[in-house]
Design a protein around this motif. Structure first.
Motif, PDB file in Angstrom:
ATOM      1  N   GLY A  65      -9.523 109.924  30.578  1.00 57.48           N
ATOM      2  CA  GLY A  65     -10.519 109.796  29.507  1.00 57.48           C
ATOM      3  C   GLY A  65     -11.040 108.377  29.380  1.00 57.48           C
ATOM      4  N   ARG A  66     -10.146 107.396  29.524  1.00 55.18           N
ATOM      5  CA  ARG A  66     -10.575 105.995  29.432  1.00 55.18           C
ATOM      6  C   ARG A  66     -11.499 105.640  30.590  1.00 55.18           C
ATOM      7  N   SER A  67     -11.234 106.204  31.773  1.00 54.75           N
ATOM      8  CA  SER A  67     -12.063 105.873  32.933  1.00 54.75           C
ATOM      9  C   SER A  67     -13.493 106.389  32.772  1.00 54.75           C
ATOM     10  N   TYR A  68     -13.679 107.420  31.932  1.00 54.63           N
ATOM     11  CA  TYR A  68     -15.019 107.949  31.651  1.00 54.63           C
ATOM     12  C   TYR A  68     -15.595 107.418  30.338  1.00 54.63           C
ATOM     13  N   GLY A  69     -14.868 106.560  29.651  1.00 56.30           N
ATOM     14  CA  GLY A  69     -15.362 105.992  28.401  1.00 56.30           C
ATOM     15  C   GLY A  69     -15.436 106.993  27.260  1.00 56.30           C
ATOM     16  N   VAL A  70     -14.545 107.983  27.261  1.00 59.43           N
ATOM     17  CA  VAL A  70     -14.540 109.001  26.205  1.00 59.43           C
ATOM     18  C   VAL A  70     -14.088 108.365  24.896  1.00 59.43           C
ATOM     19  N   LYS A  71     -14.883 108.576  23.831  1.00 59.94           N
ATOM     20  CA  LYS A  71     -14.567 108.015  22.519  1.00 59.94           C
ATOM     21  C   LYS A  71     -14.453 109.097  21.445  1.00 59.94           C
ATOM     22  N   LEU A  72     -15.204 110.178  21.586  1.00 57.80           N
ATOM     23  CA  LEU A  72     -15.190 111.266  20.599  1.00 57.80           C
ATOM     24  C   LEU A  72     -14.848 112.575  21.293  1.00 57.80           C
ATOM     25  N   TRP A  73     -14.254 113.475  20.534  1.00 53.60           N
ATOM     26  CA  TRP A  73     -13.893 114.791  21.071  1.00 53.60           C
ATOM     27  C   TRP A  73     -14.706 115.882  20.417  1.00 53.60           C
ATOM     28  N   PRO A  74     -14.972 116.945  21.101  1.00 50.87           N
ATOM     29  CA  PRO A  74     -14.830 117.049  22.541  1.00 50.87           C
ATOM     30  C   PRO A  74     -15.974 116.330  23.248  1.00 50.87           C
ATOM     31  N   THR A  75     -15.681 115.842  24.422  1.00 57.53           N
ATOM     32  CA  THR A  75     -16.701 115.294  25.306  1.00 57.53           C
ATOM     33  C   THR A  75     -16.704 116.141  26.569  1.00 57.53           C
ATOM     34  N   LEU A  76     -17.874 116.670  26.906  1.00 59.22           N
ATOM     35  CA  LEU A  76     -18.040 117.469  28.120  1.00 59.22           C
ATOM     36  C   LEU A  76     -18.772 116.617  29.146  1.00 59.22           C
ATOM     37  N   ILE A  77     -18.174 116.488  30.321  1.00 63.75           N
ATOM     38  CA  ILE A  77     -18.794 115.724  31.398  1.00 63.75           C
ATOM     39  C   ILE A  77     -19.056 116.683  32.550  1.00 63.75           C
ATOM     40  N   PHE A  78     -20.317 116.793  32.929  1.00 60.16           N
ATOM     41  CA  PHE A  78     -20.765 117.704  33.971  1.00 60.16           C
ATOM     42  C   PHE A  78     -20.901 116.922  35.272  1.00 60.16           C
ATOM     43  N   LEU A  79     -20.153 117.349  36.295  1.00 64.93           N
ATOM     44  CA  LEU A  79     -20.127 116.637  37.575  1.00 64.93           C
ATOM     45  C   LEU A  79     -20.651 117.531  38.690  1.00 64.93           C
ATOM     46  N   ARG A  80     -21.367 116.926  39.597  1.00 63.73           N
ATOM     47  CA  ARG A  80     -21.797 117.596  40.827  1.00 63.73           C
ATOM     48  C   ARG A  80     -21.316 116.729  41.971  1.00 63.73           C
ATOM     49  N   ASP A  81     -20.465 117.287  42.829  1.00 68.63           N
ATOM     50  CA  ASP A  81     -19.888 116.547  43.956  1.00 68.63           C
ATOM     51  C   ASP A  81     -19.257 115.230  43.506  1.00 68.63           C
ATOM     52  N   GLY A  82     -18.527 115.285  42.389  1.00 72.03           N
ATOM     53  CA  GLY A  82     -17.792 114.139  41.886  1.00 72.03           C
ATOM     54  C   GLY A  82     -18.593 113.118  41.107  1.00 72.03           C
ATOM     55  N   GLN A  83     -19.901 113.336  40.976  1.00 75.86           N
ATOM     56  CA  GLN A  83     -20.770 112.380  40.277  1.00 75.86           C
ATOM     57  C   GLN A  83     -21.210 112.949  38.929  1.00 75.86           C
ATOM     58  N   GLU A  84     -21.147 112.121  37.894  1.00 76.62           N
ATOM     59  CA  GLU A  84     -21.581 112.563  36.568  1.00 76.62           C
ATOM     60  C   GLU A  84     -23.085 112.800  36.564  1.00 76.62           C
ATOM     61  N   VAL A  85     -23.475 113.993  36.114  1.00 79.89           N
ATOM     62  CA  VAL A  85     -24.882 114.377  36.049  1.00 79.89           C
ATOM     63  C   VAL A  85     -25.347 114.446  34.596  1.00 79.89           C
ATOM     64  N   ALA A  86     -24.451 114.890  33.703  1.00 77.01           N
ATOM     65  CA  ALA A  86     -24.807 115.025  32.289  1.00 77.01           C
ATOM     66  C   ALA A  86     -23.539 114.903  31.455  1.00 77.01           C
ATOM     67  N   ARG A  87     -23.746 114.648  30.159  1.00 80.02           N
ATOM     68  CA  ARG A  87     -22.642 114.508  29.216  1.00 80.02           C
ATOM     69  C   ARG A  87     -23.108 115.038  27.864  1.00 80.02           C
ATOM     70  N   VAL A  88     -22.232 115.781  27.211  1.00 78.80           N
ATOM     71  CA  VAL A  88     -22.514 116.276  25.862  1.00 78.80           C
ATOM     72  C   VAL A  88     -21.292 115.951  25.003  1.00 78.80           C
ATOM     73  N   VAL A  89     -21.534 115.310  23.861  1.00 79.02           N
ATOM     74  CA  VAL A  89     -20.458 114.928  22.949  1.00 79.02           C
ATOM     75  C   VAL A  89     -20.574 115.769  21.677  1.00 79.02           C
ATOM     76  N   ARG A  90     -19.467 116.370  21.285  1.00 82.67           N
ATOM     77  CA  ARG A  90     -19.362 117.214  20.091  1.00 82.67           C
ATOM     78  C   ARG A  90     -20.454 118.290  20.038  1.00 82.67           C
ATOM     79  N   PRO A  91     -20.514 119.116  21.059  1.00 87.31           N
ATOM     80  CA  PRO A  91     -21.550 120.151  21.084  1.00 87.31           C
ATOM     81  C   PRO A  91     -21.272 121.246  20.060  1.00 87.31           C
ATOM     82  N   LEU A  92     -22.321 121.677  19.395  1.00 78.34           N
ATOM     83  CA  LEU A  92     -22.236 122.816  18.486  1.00 78.34           C
ATOM     84  C   LEU A  92     -23.224 123.890  18.888  1.00 78.34           C
ATOM     85  N   ASP A  93     -24.053 123.572  19.863  1.00 76.41           N
ATOM     86  CA  ASP A  93     -25.132 124.457  20.268  1.00 76.41           C
ATOM     87  C   ASP A  93     -24.937 124.884  21.717  1.00 76.41           C
TER      88      ASP A  93
END
Length: 106
Positions: A65-93
């Motif tokens: 989590g620290r390596s991705y800079g996660v600060k709030l939960w939940p944090t969703l990190i979307f990866l394609r071939d090991g690379q971050e493509v998108a991030r959503v923090v505290r999704p409700l939708d």
């Protein structure tokens, strides 16, 4: 879709070399925000059976989590071939989560 956050997590080097679509979800089983995100996450994940989903228990001293800079939960990190493509923090939708999945799951 995984339903429980687990303390064991793959190493960052392993994630960086993973092929295909991967969703990292950081949070804690007791977290109210994390619990609230589960229904939209389940709806968005429907039809994305090819996405590898890791539900990673996060907190102090958790290196991944620290390596991705996660600060709030939940944090969703979307990866394609090991690379971050998108991030959503505290999704409700569902739409926010679905948008991230669409970017990694072609």
């Amino acid at each position: 879709m995984k339903t429980v956050y687990i303390p064991e997590a793959p190493a960052r080097a392993e994630i960086d070399t993973m092929p295909g679509a991967t969703l990292l979800e950081f949070g804690a089983n007791w977290c109210g925000h994390c619990m609230a995100a589960q229904a939209p996450l389940a709806q968005a994940m429907a039809g994305h059976d090819g996405v590898v989903h890791y539900k990673v228990e996060d907190g102090p001293g958790r290196a991944l989590g620290r390596s991705y800079g996660v600060k709030l939960w939940p944090t969703l990190i979307f990866l394609r071939d090991g690379q971050e493509v998108a991030r959503v923090v505290r999704p409700l939708d569902t739409a926010d989560i679905a948008a991230g999945l669409t970017q990694i799951d072609h």
